[in-house]
Design an enzyme around this catalytic site. Structure first.
Site, PDB file in Angstrom:
ATOM      1  N   CYS A  20       0.879  -1.165   0.000  1.00 33.38           N
ATOM      2  CA  CYS A  20       0.000   0.000   0.000  1.00 33.38           C
ATOM      3  C   CYS A  20       0.916   1.213   0.000  1.00 33.38           C
ATOM      4  O   CYS A  20       2.122   1.090   0.189  1.00 33.38           O
ATOM      5  CB  CYS A  20      -0.868   0.040   1.247  1.00 33.38           C
ATOM      6  N   CYS A  96      -4.026  -0.927  -2.646  1.00 32.91           N
ATOM      7  CA  CYS A  96      -4.605   0.380  -2.920  1.00 32.91           C
ATOM      8  C   CYS A  96      -4.321   0.741  -4.374  1.00 32.91           C
ATOM      9  O   CYS A  96      -3.321   0.321  -4.946  1.00 32.91           O
ATOM     10  CB  CYS A  96      -4.093   1.445  -1.961  1.00 32.91           C
ATOM     11  N   CYS A 104       6.708  -0.998  -9.320  1.00 31.41           N
ATOM     12  CA  CYS A 104       7.326  -1.692  -8.189  1.00 31.41           C
ATOM     13  C   CYS A 104       8.833  -1.672  -8.347  1.00 31.41           C
ATOM     14  O   CYS A 104       9.347  -1.720  -9.462  1.00 31.41           O
ATOM     15  CB  CYS A 104       6.854  -3.142  -8.128  1.00 31.41           C
TER      16      CYS A 104
END
Length: 172
Positions: A20, A96, A104
């Site tokens: 998140c 989220c 990432c």
């Protein structure tokens, strides 16, 4: 030896990293729930792209009420999972929408990515009762999703083959 168990053996658990943005509520609760429900087959971790540096106190309260261990839970940056001493990550699950859109970092090894978007209980206004209700609802949603996740046929199918099922968990 380092604090992470990064060697993977046939009997080692599958490591799941829940992401998140703030790593203070949803991802923390998912980490604790997976560690409570996953037995020896799974190990949950959590992190944030912009961690708040603290775990939301209501997240800790609802986890404790649900019988989940809260000792050692902390808000952390996802960069902790990119170095050579980090655990090998098998699954990255974003919770989220903001974290799902972010790129990432390069986690070591190969991993399967899925998105299980859900509202942030920490963003609820309306007093203590409304906040508590939002956290309890988030915990119930995460519990259902993690129970579905842990029931998937990991021993007979490669994790990448489960992508459609992983996505369905987040959509259901």
């Amino acid at each position: 030896m380092n604090r992470w168990h990064h060697r993977r053996t046939l009997k080692s658990p599958r490591n799941v990293l829940f992401l998140c943005t703030g790593n203070s509520a949803r991802s923390i609760m998912a980490e604790a729930l997976l560690n409570a429900l996953g037995g020896r087959r799974f190990r949950g971790y959590s992190a944030g792209s912009h961690p708040k540096g603290r775990v939301h106190p209501i997240a800790l309260e609802v986890l404790a009420r649900a019988g989940c261990a809260t000792h050692g839970l902390r808000s952390k940056d996802w960069s902790e999972f990119t170095g050579p001493e980090a655990p090998r990550i098998d699954f990255v699950i974003t919770l989220c929408d903001q974290a799902a859109r972010e790129a990432c970092p390069a986690f070591p090894g190969r991993f399967v990515r899925a998105h299980w978007g859900m509202p942030d209980p920490a963003a609820v206004d309306g007093g203590e009762e409304a906040e508590l209700r939002a956290f309890l609802e988030a915990l119930a949603t995460l519990r259902r999703r993690i129970q579905r996740f842990t029931s998937l046929p990991f021993s007979s199918v490669d994790g990448a083959a489960l992508v459609p099922e992983l996505r369905a968990i987040g959509e259901g």
